[in-house]
Design a protein around this motif. Structure first.
Motif, short mmCIF file in Angstrom:
data_model
loop_
_atom_site.label_atom_id
_atom_site.label_comp_id
_atom_site.label_asym_id
_atom_site.label_seq_id
_atom_site.Cartn_x
_atom_site.Cartn_y
_atom_site.Cartn_z
N ILE A 1 0.75 -1.46 -0.07
CA ILE A 1 0.19 -0.03 0.10
C ILE A 1 0.88 1.37 -0.23
O ILE A 1 1.98 1.39 0.50
CB ILE A 1 -0.82 -0.30 1.01
CG1 ILE A 1 0.07 0.00 2.28
CG2 ILE A 1 -2.08 -1.27 0.53
CD1 ILE A 1 -1.17 -0.05 3.95
N THR A 2 1.03 2.60 -0.70
CA THR A 2 1.68 3.62 -0.89
C THR A 2 0.16 4.75 -0.30
O THR A 2 -0.75 5.44 -0.36
CB THR A 2 1.24 4.07 -2.50
OG1 THR A 2 1.85 3.06 -3.36
CG2 THR A 2 2.75 4.90 -2.50
N PHE A 3 1.36 5.76 1.04
CA PHE A 3 1.06 6.57 0.74
C PHE A 3 1.92 8.10 0.40
O PHE A 3 2.76 8.18 0.33
CB PHE A 3 1.48 7.04 2.76
CG PHE A 3 0.92 5.64 3.74
CD1 PHE A 3 -0.32 6.54 4.05
CD2 PHE A 3 1.33 4.56 3.68
CE1 PHE A 3 -0.89 5.26 4.85
CE2 PHE A 3 0.75 3.38 4.43
CZ PHE A 3 -0.54 3.64 4.95
N GLN B 1 7.29 9.55 -0.56
CA GLN B 1 5.40 9.30 -0.50
C GLN B 1 7.05 7.92 0.07
O GLN B 1 8.17 7.79 0.51
CB GLN B 1 5.24 8.68 -1.26
CG GLN B 1 6.19 7.65 -2.77
CD GLN B 1 5.57 7.00 -3.70
OE1 GLN B 1 4.21 7.75 -4.36
NE2 GLN B 1 5.93 6.40 -4.36
N ALA B 2 6.27 6.88 0.98
CA ALA B 2 6.16 5.29 1.54
C ALA B 2 5.31 4.76 1.25
O ALA B 2 3.98 4.34 0.74
CB ALA B 2 6.22 6.11 3.16
N ILE B 3 6.31 3.77 0.90
CA ILE B 3 5.40 1.86 0.67
C ILE B 3 5.06 0.83 1.76
O ILE B 3 6.70 0.92 2.40
CB ILE B 3 5.55 1.38 -1.56
CG1 ILE B 3 5.29 2.77 -1.79
CG2 ILE B 3 5.17 0.60 -1.30
CD1 ILE B 3 5.95 2.49 -3.08
N ILE B 4 4.31 0.61 2.68
CA ILE B 4 4.48 -0.60 3.55
C ILE B 4 3.85 -1.87 2.33
O ILE B 4 3.32 -2.08 1.55
CB ILE B 4 3.05 -0.44 4.15
CG1 ILE B 4 3.20 1.21 5.06
CG2 ILE B 4 3.43 -1.19 5.08
CD1 ILE B 4 4.75 1.60 5.60
N LYS B 5 5.46 -2.72 2.66
CA LYS B 5 4.97 -4.06 1.90
C LYS B 5 5.24 -5.35 2.34
O LYS B 5 6.18 -5.36 3.84
CB LYS B 5 6.74 -4.12 0.64
CG LYS B 5 6.54 -5.04 -0.37
CD LYS B 5 7.26 -4.67 -1.43
CE LYS B 5 7.41 -5.77 -2.75
NZ LYS B 5 6.95 -5.67 -3.88
N ARG B 6 4.52 -6.67 2.35
CA ARG B 6 4.40 -7.37 2.80
C ARG B 6 5.20 -8.37 2.18
O ARG B 6 4.87 -8.17 0.52
CB ARG B 6 3.39 -7.86 3.30
CG ARG B 6 3.60 -8.94 3.41
CD ARG B 6 1.85 -9.61 3.69
NE ARG B 6 1.75 -10.39 1.96
CZ ARG B 6 0.44 -9.77 1.54
NH1 ARG B 6 -0.59 -10.36 2.25
NH2 ARG B 6 -0.30 -10.42 0.23
N LYS B 7 6.23 -8.84 2.45
CA LYS B 7 7.35 -10.18 1.44
C LYS B 7 7.79 -11.24 2.85
O LYS B 7 8.56 -11.66 3.40
CB LYS B 7 8.29 -9.58 1.39
CG LYS B 7 9.47 -10.37 0.32
CD LYS B 7 10.63 -9.60 0.15
CE LYS B 7 11.05 -10.14 -1.45
NZ LYS B 7 12.48 -9.56 -1.67
N GLY B 8 6.68 -12.07 2.07
CA GLY B 8 6.25 -13.34 2.89
C GLY B 8 5.77 -13.45 4.65
O GLY B 8 4.40 -12.56 4.66
#
Length: 388
Positions: free
Chosen positions: A108-110, A167-174
């Motif tokens: 998701i991106t802020f 901007q900031a991106i919250i990323k799930r990896k595993g």
């Protein structure tokens, strides 16, 4: 220029559940918008813009209260993400956008970060004044990452972002979570004028990861090939388990860890090599390869993916720009067939690894000859004149 800085974050269990829920909502919005665009085109024969989708989202928020459980920026960014996917499709760089599964939608991106200002108009006096604003994503007083409606998340800034975070991106990896900051900063000017005469052409390959025009060879580490037996064994165990069972989920994590290990090793290797090349040479010239078509060859696809030419080229490009250098892409036609000394065409199959010119007697490694041709083509393309 824009640079990305990636850091691991450590959300609590409740925060992880909230982030997973937000990802599910954004994925649902993406799929819904994709179907809306498809139906709108079938009915009116024209595209549905992201502005109309945003207006529809405003109306949906009044009816669907769960849309208010997450900040508005990630929801709005979904429509820009979909529009980018359509633009890539129309340019021929990607296939038609598809419905996203759980494993496909992982971030998701802020679109705004930190603090800013806004103009507020007083209805009684009609005067406007500037008020400070804290965006949905920022740093708190303890240096942790603060997300609106989620709270503070522990983050270790092993290196400080140099520039203004856009901007900031919250990323799930595993099972791990990362924060990726897009930072705007000026490029570094060339420090030494003599460095401007240092140019190189690069020919990427499979047996050798890259060969430079000065004869320097970079061996291919083949990280995926090394882990292939272990990966095959773990995938075989996974295929024998009942899907969605507890053991199946644990085995999925084991497979994901192997893939993550290989990806991290490859990325680390490419960062080191691209850093060294961009610092040593002021003009870096590469072939503009269409990797998407090359991987259609089933005999070479795995080796090409293992080498990671696309990501390596991207790293070279932004590192050259950051250092104030030049990054040039040339057409790959006949770079391996033409003689770098006399320019005559010497046809040879892919299995022949030595360039032997019958016209001028030049004997070179095939990849070295190609790298020299790439360098010449690039310098001609930018009309480069060496400094005397």
């Amino acid at each position: 220029m824009l640079l990305n800085y990636k850091y691991e974050i450590y959300p609590s269990e409740s925060q992880k559940e909230t982030l997973e829920y937000w990802l599910a909502i954004c994925r649902q919005q993406y799929n819904s918008a994709l179907l809306d665009k498809l139906n709108y085109y079938r009915k009116y024969k024209k595209g549905l813009s992201h502005m109309l989708l945003q207006k529809q989202l405003t109306q949906d928020k009044k009816k669907l209260t769960f849309l208010k459980t997450l900040p508005s920026q990630p929801l709005q960014e979904v429509f820009f993400r979909l529009e980018k996917a359509y633009n890539k499709f129309f340019k021929g760089d990607a296939n038609y956008p598809k419905l996203k599964k759980h494993k496909d939608y992982t971030s998701i991106t802020f679109t705004q970060f930190g603090t800013g200002t806004r103009k507020v108009k007083n209805k009684k006096t009609g005067m406007t004044k500037i008020q400070p604003v804290r965006y949905a994503a920022s740093f708190d007083s303890d240096g942790n990452l603060f997300i609106s409606k989620l709270g503070s998340i522990k983050i270790i800034l092993h290196r400080k972002p140099e520039g203004n975070i856009k901007q900031a991106i919250i990323k799930r990896k595993g099972n791990r979570w990362f924060a990726i900051f897009s930072v705007e900063r000026p490029a570094n000017p060339p420090e030494i004028l003599a460095d401007l005469i240092k140019t190189t052409g690069i020919d990427v390959g499979i047996k050798k990861f890259a060969v430079l025009s000065d004869g320097t060879e970079i061996d291919n580490p083949t990280y995926l090939r090394i882990k292939e037996k272990s990966l095959k064994r773990q995938q075989k165990k996974l295929s024998r388990m009942k899907r969605s069972s507890n053991n199946w989920k644990k085995q999925v994590e084991k497979v994901q860890k192997i893939h993550a290990k290989v990806a991290n090793q490859r990325r680390d290797f490419q960062h080191k090599q691209s850093y060294w090349i961009s610092n040593k040479y002021s003009v870096v010239i590469v072939e503009d390869l269409t990797i998407r078509n090359m991987v259609k060859n089933r005999h070479l696809a795995k080796s090409i993916h293992d080498a990671g030419w696309g990501s390596f080229k991207h790293m070279l490009m932004y590192k050259c720009e950051r250092n104030g250098g030049f990054f040039v892409k040339v057409k790959p036609h006949y770079t391996s067939q033409n003689c770098s000394a006399c320019g005559r065409t010497v046809k040879k199959s892919l299995s022949i690894r030595t360039h032997l010119c019958k016209h001028c007697g030049t004997i070179l490694d095939r990849d070295h000859n190609a790298a020299m041709n790439i360098e010449k083509a690039g310098l001609q393309q930018i009309k480069w004149k060496p400094i005397a």
